[in-house]
Design a protein around this motif. Sequence first.
Motif, short mmCIF file in Angstrom:
data_model
loop_
_atom_site.label_atom_id
_atom_site.label_comp_id
_atom_site.label_asym_id
_atom_site.label_seq_id
_atom_site.Cartn_x
_atom_site.Cartn_y
_atom_site.Cartn_z
N ILE A 1 0.63 -1.06 0.12
CA ILE A 1 0.18 0.00 0.08
C ILE A 1 1.00 1.42 0.07
O ILE A 1 0.54 2.08 -0.70
CB ILE A 1 -1.02 -0.13 1.24
CG1 ILE A 1 -1.85 -1.20 1.06
CG2 ILE A 1 -1.67 1.29 1.26
CD1 ILE A 1 -2.87 -1.20 2.24
N SER A 2 1.85 1.39 0.70
CA SER A 2 2.86 2.58 0.78
C SER A 2 3.45 2.76 -0.43
O SER A 2 3.64 3.95 -1.03
CB SER A 2 3.81 2.22 1.88
OG SER A 2 3.23 2.21 3.21
N TYR A 3 3.81 1.79 -1.17
CA TYR A 3 4.38 1.83 -2.26
C TYR A 3 3.46 2.46 -3.44
O TYR A 3 3.92 3.37 -4.12
CB TYR A 3 4.96 0.59 -2.75
CG TYR A 3 5.95 0.91 -4.10
CD1 TYR A 3 7.23 0.67 -4.17
CD2 TYR A 3 5.40 0.49 -5.42
CE1 TYR A 3 8.17 0.85 -5.21
CE2 TYR A 3 5.90 0.64 -6.63
CZ TYR A 3 7.48 0.69 -6.32
OH TYR A 3 8.03 0.84 -7.48
N LEU A 4 2.21 2.23 -3.52
CA LEU A 4 1.29 2.51 -4.31
C LEU A 4 0.90 4.17 -3.82
O LEU A 4 1.01 4.90 -4.95
CB LEU A 4 0.11 1.91 -4.23
CG LEU A 4 0.25 0.27 -4.85
CD1 LEU A 4 -0.94 -0.66 -4.71
CD2 LEU A 4 0.57 0.20 -6.12
N VAL A 5 0.69 4.25 -2.62
CA VAL A 5 0.34 5.76 -2.38
C VAL A 5 1.32 6.61 -2.53
O VAL A 5 1.19 7.60 -3.09
CB VAL A 5 -0.02 5.70 -0.78
CG1 VAL A 5 -0.26 7.10 -0.27
CG2 VAL A 5 -1.33 4.76 -0.65
N LEU A 6 2.60 6.31 -2.27
CA LEU A 6 3.77 7.04 -2.51
C LEU A 6 4.28 7.27 -4.10
O LEU A 6 5.09 7.81 -4.32
CB LEU A 6 4.98 6.59 -1.56
CG LEU A 6 4.75 6.96 -0.10
CD1 LEU A 6 5.98 6.50 0.67
CD2 LEU A 6 4.59 8.49 0.04
N LYS A 7 3.53 6.31 -4.70
CA LYS A 7 3.80 6.20 -6.27
C LYS A 7 5.49 5.79 -6.55
O LYS A 7 6.16 6.41 -7.52
CB LYS A 7 3.58 7.52 -6.90
CG LYS A 7 2.04 8.04 -6.90
CD LYS A 7 1.82 9.18 -7.68
CE LYS A 7 0.29 9.68 -7.44
NZ LYS A 7 -0.16 10.91 -8.38
#
Length: 229
Positions: A55-61
């Motif tokens: 999730i963090s990877y996706l949110v932070l692009k």
Amino acid sequence: MEWIFEISNFLIGTCLASHACVIVERAGKEDFIFSRSKCTNCNQQLCLLDEIPLISYLVLKGRCRYCKVHIPCEYFFTEFLGGFAFSKINFSNIHGVYTAIVLFSLLLTAISDYQVQEFDIILVLPALVISVLHIMNNLNSISIIGFIQFFPIFLLLLFEIIRKKCGSGDLIVYLILSFYFSSKLANLTFLIASITLLIIFFSNKMSEKQPIAFIPFIYIGLIIQLLCK
């Protein structure tokens, strides 16, 4: 309700895979148990929201919140694979716990092999010890067919190591898979790994002289086998 069980295990697997990346990066350099994760570029300590697997990877692009440097997509892919690797494990019994240890140990080995094309024996030692103890406790269940499935591949890998065409780590992983799971599963895992490697090799037109980490492909093949069981 089985899908709830598998989703829970998937989330546990992503966390384990995320921590496995930290262990490989910090092993022998700094504490990887009590210290907080930080950006490898700006050394800024990450907050909890930045450490949520996938999730963090996706949110932070795919970028660091602080220095905006791109985070390698390999981290996301490793967490994704880790989720599937542990999704069907029953952590409520001792065999499930042993399987989790074996999978985690092999994951550490695969990450290290991918990053530097080698690994410290300490990473794979837990899986090796468990697999040897497992085969010793089940010697009576070894069949002739199982031996026939194991011995030719064992000799082939040994021969290729002598020719320096593959590393000894591949043989160690093969022994672990054969001893803990079965020779049939180990052979199919190596077959899937080889096919996957060939597809990537020809699609990317990789140089024949370029060193290739094979253990990550073995781990992918193992995950496929476990999901199909």
